[in-house]
Design an enzyme around this catalytic site. Structure first.
Site, short mmCIF file in Angstrom:
data_model
loop_
_atom_site.label_atom_id
_atom_site.label_comp_id
_atom_site.label_asym_id
_atom_site.label_seq_id
_atom_site.Cartn_x
_atom_site.Cartn_y
_atom_site.Cartn_z
CB CYS A 53 1.59 -1.66 -6.76
SG CYS A 53 1.58 -3.43 -6.36
CG HIS B 226 5.08 -2.48 -9.82
ND1 HIS B 226 5.39 -1.65 -8.76
CD2 HIS B 226 4.57 -3.62 -9.28
CE1 HIS B 226 5.09 -2.27 -7.62
NE2 HIS B 226 4.59 -3.46 -7.91
CD GLU C 154 7.27 0.97 -10.39
OE1 GLU C 154 7.27 0.18 -9.43
OE2 GLU C 154 6.23 1.46 -10.88
#
Length: 207
Positions: free
Chosen positions: A79, A184, A186
């Site tokens: 990001c 993202h 994650e």
């Protein structure tokens, strides 16, 4: 040693949990010395380009990151971490970036159909076969939160794009020892963990 850079404006908890889930050994740090000693560097971040570069400066991390890139160490940006690799960013004025990749960070396209910030799941389409996207014809959804995006000078560094309105913007880059994603991983469930697993295999650092 895989250094995960903590600049205190990152979603570090989720990032570290994702790496633990895939079995990647990492070392969370804000120390310049750790960047110099690291075999690979992961640079996550959320927030503005201006604030991100300011934090890197306060932590004396700018030159160590540039040196790591010049030495050929793998560096992976997430990001804001991807955006900070650029030469300049236009968020809250014009600011110098790390300069690891020729290009600049600009606001998302000004189109009636484009919501800014872009928040949510978007289909990411690979532009070529690469480490992060080994199947060049396979589109998967990833989670985005951003108002700006990287516009690299060389389109050959792009490995995936996402459609916003009538435009396509860069979702991922891979160039020599540098790789990064605008989304993202994650927060992107199985698709994100799969991508991080391919990254881990590249740096060869499984527990």
């Amino acid at each position: 040693m895989i250094a995960v850079i903590d600049i205190n404006i990152s979603n570090i908890g989720s990032v570290m949990e994702a790496f633990q889930r895939i079995g990647l050994k990492t070392h969370l740090t804000s120390a310049a010395a750790d960047v110099s000693k690291a075999d690979a560097v992961i640079l996550p971040g959320v927030g503005s380009f201006r604030d991100g570069m300011a934090r890197l400066g306060e932590l004396a991390l700018i030159e160590p990151l540039r040196s790591a890139a010049s030495a050929g160490k793998p560096i992976f940006g997430i990001c804001l971490g991807m955006q900070l690799m650029a030469e300049t960013g236009e968020e809250f004025g014009s600011h110098k970036g790390l300069g690891l990749l020729p290009g600049k960070v600009v606001r998302l396209p000004d189109e009636p159909s484009v919501r800014v910030p872009n928040i949510g799941w978007c289909d990411v389409a690979p532009t070529r076969q690469s480490v992060l996207f080994p199947e060049s014809d396979s589109t998967r959804a990833f989670y985005f939160v951003h108002s700006f995006h990287l516009a690299p000078s060389d389109p050959k560094v792009v490995s995936a794009v996402v459609k916003t309105g009538k435009s396509e913007i860069v979702a991922a880059i891979e160039h020599r020892n540098l790789s990064a994603v605008q989304f993202h991983p994650e927060k992107s469930q199985d698709a994100g963990l799969d991508l991080l697993s391919r990254l881990a295999a590249q740096v060869g650092a499984f527990a």
